[in-house]
Scaffold this motif. Structure first.
Motif, mmCIF file in Angstrom:
data_model
loop_
_atom_site.group_PDB
_atom_site.id
_atom_site.type_symbol
_atom_site.label_atom_id
_atom_site.label_comp_id
_atom_site.label_asym_id
_atom_site.label_seq_id
_atom_site.Cartn_x
_atom_site.Cartn_y
_atom_site.Cartn_z
ATOM 1 N N ASN A 83 0.828 -1.208 0.000
ATOM 2 C CA ASN A 83 0.000 0.000 0.000
ATOM 3 C C ASN A 83 0.868 1.266 0.000
ATOM 4 O OD1 ASN A 83 -2.609 1.128 -0.158
ATOM 5 N ND2 ASN A 83 -2.614 1.537 2.038
ATOM 6 N N SER A 84 1.958 1.215 -0.755
ATOM 7 C CA SER A 84 2.909 2.334 -0.901
ATOM 8 C C SER A 84 3.655 2.674 0.386
ATOM 9 C CB SER A 84 2.200 3.577 -1.448
ATOM 10 O OG SER A 84 1.600 3.279 -2.693
ATOM 11 N N GLU A 85 3.637 1.787 1.371
ATOM 12 C CA GLU A 85 4.389 1.962 2.621
ATOM 13 C C GLU A 85 5.602 1.037 2.598
ATOM 14 O OE1 GLU A 85 3.909 3.848 5.442
ATOM 15 O OE2 GLU A 85 2.185 4.858 4.550
ATOM 16 N N ASP A 86 6.787 1.588 2.757
ATOM 17 C CA ASP A 86 8.009 0.795 2.829
ATOM 18 C C ASP A 86 8.040 0.078 4.175
ATOM 19 O OD1 ASP A 86 10.560 -0.259 2.988
ATOM 20 O OD2 ASP A 86 11.572 1.596 2.445
ATOM 21 N N LEU A 87 7.891 -1.246 4.139
ATOM 22 C CA LEU A 87 7.871 -2.058 5.366
ATOM 23 C C LEU A 87 9.177 -2.831 5.559
ATOM 24 C CD1 LEU A 87 4.208 -3.427 5.170
ATOM 25 C CD2 LEU A 87 5.056 -1.405 6.377
ATOM 26 N N SER A 88 10.219 -2.451 4.828
ATOM 27 C CA SER A 88 11.483 -3.182 4.868
ATOM 28 C C SER A 88 12.091 -3.250 6.266
ATOM 29 C CB SER A 88 12.495 -2.539 3.914
ATOM 30 O OG SER A 88 11.983 -2.501 2.603
ATOM 31 N N GLU A 89 11.913 -2.215 7.074
ATOM 32 C CA GLU A 89 12.534 -2.206 8.404
ATOM 33 C C GLU A 89 11.960 -3.278 9.335
ATOM 34 O OE1 GLU A 89 11.454 1.008 11.326
ATOM 35 O OE2 GLU A 89 10.444 1.836 9.566
ATOM 36 N N TYR A 90 10.788 -3.814 9.021
ATOM 37 C CA TYR A 90 10.176 -4.869 9.833
ATOM 38 C C TYR A 90 10.324 -6.247 9.189
ATOM 39 C CZ TYR A 90 7.726 -0.576 11.042
ATOM 40 O OH TYR A 90 7.434 0.723 11.365
ATOM 41 N N THR A 91 10.702 -6.287 7.902
ATOM 42 C CA THR A 91 10.620 -7.503 7.094
ATOM 43 C C THR A 91 11.779 -8.451 7.333
ATOM 44 O OG1 THR A 91 9.460 -6.248 5.384
ATOM 45 C CG2 THR A 91 10.394 -8.353 4.727
ATOM 46 N N ARG A 92 11.431 -9.711 7.605
ATOM 47 C CA ARG A 92 12.420 -10.787 7.697
ATOM 48 C C ARG A 92 12.367 -11.670 6.463
ATOM 49 N NH1 ARG A 92 12.610 -13.161 13.746
ATOM 50 N NH2 ARG A 92 14.173 -14.426 12.745
ATOM 51 N N LYS A 93 11.198 -11.715 5.816
ATOM 52 C CA LYS A 93 11.027 -12.545 4.623
ATOM 53 C C LYS A 93 9.928 -11.938 3.766
ATOM 54 C CE LYS A 93 8.397 -16.287 4.341
ATOM 55 N NZ LYS A 93 7.838 -17.628 4.482
ATOM 56 N N ALA A 94 10.168 -11.901 2.465
ATOM 57 C CA ALA A 94 9.129 -11.544 1.498
ATOM 58 C C ALA A 94 9.325 -12.441 0.291
ATOM 59 C CB ALA A 94 9.214 -10.080 1.107
ATOM 60 N N GLU A 95 8.337 -13.263 0.011
ATOM 61 C CA GLU A 95 8.407 -14.203 -1.108
ATOM 62 C C GLU A 95 7.250 -13.949 -2.056
ATOM 63 O OE1 GLU A 95 10.183 -18.161 1.142
ATOM 64 O OE2 GLU A 95 8.204 -18.233 0.242
ATOM 65 N N VAL A 96 7.570 -13.822 -3.320
ATOM 66 C CA VAL A 96 6.553 -13.727 -4.359
ATOM 67 C C VAL A 96 6.571 -15.053 -5.102
ATOM 68 C CG1 VAL A 96 5.811 -12.538 -6.444
ATOM 69 C CG2 VAL A 96 6.897 -11.251 -4.607
ATOM 70 N N GLY B 149 -1.534 -24.280 -20.087
ATOM 71 C CA GLY B 149 -1.674 -23.376 -18.950
ATOM 72 C C GLY B 149 -3.067 -22.781 -18.884
ATOM 73 N N GLY B 150 -3.582 -22.662 -17.671
ATOM 74 C CA GLY B 150 -4.882 -22.053 -17.423
ATOM 75 C C GLY B 150 -4.721 -20.723 -16.711
ATOM 76 N N LEU B 151 -5.487 -20.524 -15.664
ATOM 77 C CA LEU B 151 -5.454 -19.274 -14.906
ATOM 78 C C LEU B 151 -4.154 -19.148 -14.114
ATOM 79 C CD1 LEU B 151 -9.090 -19.160 -13.485
ATOM 80 C CD2 LEU B 151 -8.173 -17.890 -15.434
ATOM 81 N N LYS B 152 -3.660 -17.923 -14.031
ATOM 82 C CA LYS B 152 -2.463 -17.635 -13.248
ATOM 83 C C LYS B 152 -2.894 -17.111 -11.880
ATOM 84 C CE LYS B 152 -0.058 -16.364 -17.428
ATOM 85 N NZ LYS B 152 0.240 -15.250 -18.305
ATOM 86 N N TYR C 162 9.032 -6.716 -8.581
ATOM 87 C CA TYR C 162 7.846 -7.525 -8.810
ATOM 88 C C TYR C 162 6.689 -6.774 -8.167
ATOM 89 C CZ TYR C 162 11.205 -10.896 -10.325
ATOM 90 O OH TYR C 162 12.227 -11.508 -11.010
ATOM 91 N N ARG C 163 5.686 -6.442 -8.977
ATOM 92 C CA ARG C 163 4.598 -5.572 -8.527
ATOM 93 C C ARG C 163 3.249 -6.183 -8.860
ATOM 94 N NH1 ARG C 163 7.579 -0.790 -11.571
ATOM 95 N NH2 ARG C 163 9.028 -0.140 -9.941
ATOM 96 N N GLY C 164 2.282 -5.790 -8.075
ATOM 97 C CA GLY C 164 0.906 -6.214 -8.317
ATOM 98 C C GLY C 164 0.032 -5.725 -7.189
ATOM 99 N N ALA D 165 -2.776 -9.225 -12.259
ATOM 100 C CA ALA D 165 -1.454 -9.591 -12.776
ATOM 101 C C ALA D 165 -0.334 -9.194 -11.818
ATOM 102 C CB ALA D 165 -1.216 -8.904 -14.112
ATOM 103 N N VAL D 166 0.700 -10.024 -11.812
ATOM 104 C CA VAL D 166 1.973 -9.695 -11.153
ATOM 105 C C VAL D 166 2.935 -9.383 -12.296
ATOM 106 C CG1 VAL D 166 3.881 -10.555 -9.759
ATOM 107 C CG2 VAL D 166 1.520 -11.194 -9.188
ATOM 108 N N THR D 167 3.613 -8.244 -12.195
ATOM 109 C CA THR D 167 4.519 -7.826 -13.262
ATOM 110 C C THR D 167 5.960 -7.803 -12.774
ATOM 111 O OG1 THR D 167 4.279 -5.482 -12.740
ATOM 112 C CG2 THR D 167 2.734 -6.421 -14.355
#
Length: 133
Positions: free
Chosen positions: A11-24, A46-49, A96-98, A127-129
């Motif tokens: 939501n446009s908030e940089d949460l990196s200072e709290y983040t231990r893991k972020a997986e897309v 392939g079907g739905l993504k 990686y955005r979406g 979509a994830v871009t």
């Protein structure tokens, strides 16, 4: 490569200072299109993504910190961005955005002596871009 300075924004908030893991993670449904001309071999297309943003944070309850940021988002669809490094987006540091549905929030978890952490998975919506600029 070793992840040392991953970037996560929700939501446009940089949460990196709290983040231990972020997986897309993204995937495509397998649709079975096997027929008699397949000669005994299964054929798929392939079907739905779909995708998931899996996060682990160190909790912070102070005003305008992690819990105060995430709690009001429960039930809403908001933008996200993840990069392997906090450096600017580039060919060697793609973004990686979406959008994700904030489908749950676990503000208090753990046992005696544990760090106050939050682990939550959010489904992507749309979509994830992958951007390099």
């Amino acid at each position: 490569m070793v992840l040392l300075a991953e970037y996560l924004s929700i939501n446009s908030e940089d949460l990196s200072e709290y983040t231990r893991k972020a997986e897309v993670a993204v995937e495509v449904e397998e649709k079975d299109v096997t027929n008699y001309k397949s000669l005994g071999w299964k054929e798929v297309v392939g079907g739905l993504k779909s995708g998931t943003l899996a996060c682990e944070w160190l909790q912070d309850y102070a005003a305008s910190k992690l819990d105060a940021t995430m709690w009001p988002l429960l039930g809403t669809v908001v933008p996200f961005e993840v990069r392997a490094d906090q450096a600017p987006v580039s060919a060697s540091n793609p973004a990686y955005r979406g959008n994700v549905l904030i489908s749950g929030w676990s503000p208090v978890t753990g046992s005696v002596g544990d760090e106050a952490t939050v682990s939550q998975d959010f489904p992507t919506s749309g979509a994830v871009t992958r951007a390099t600029t």
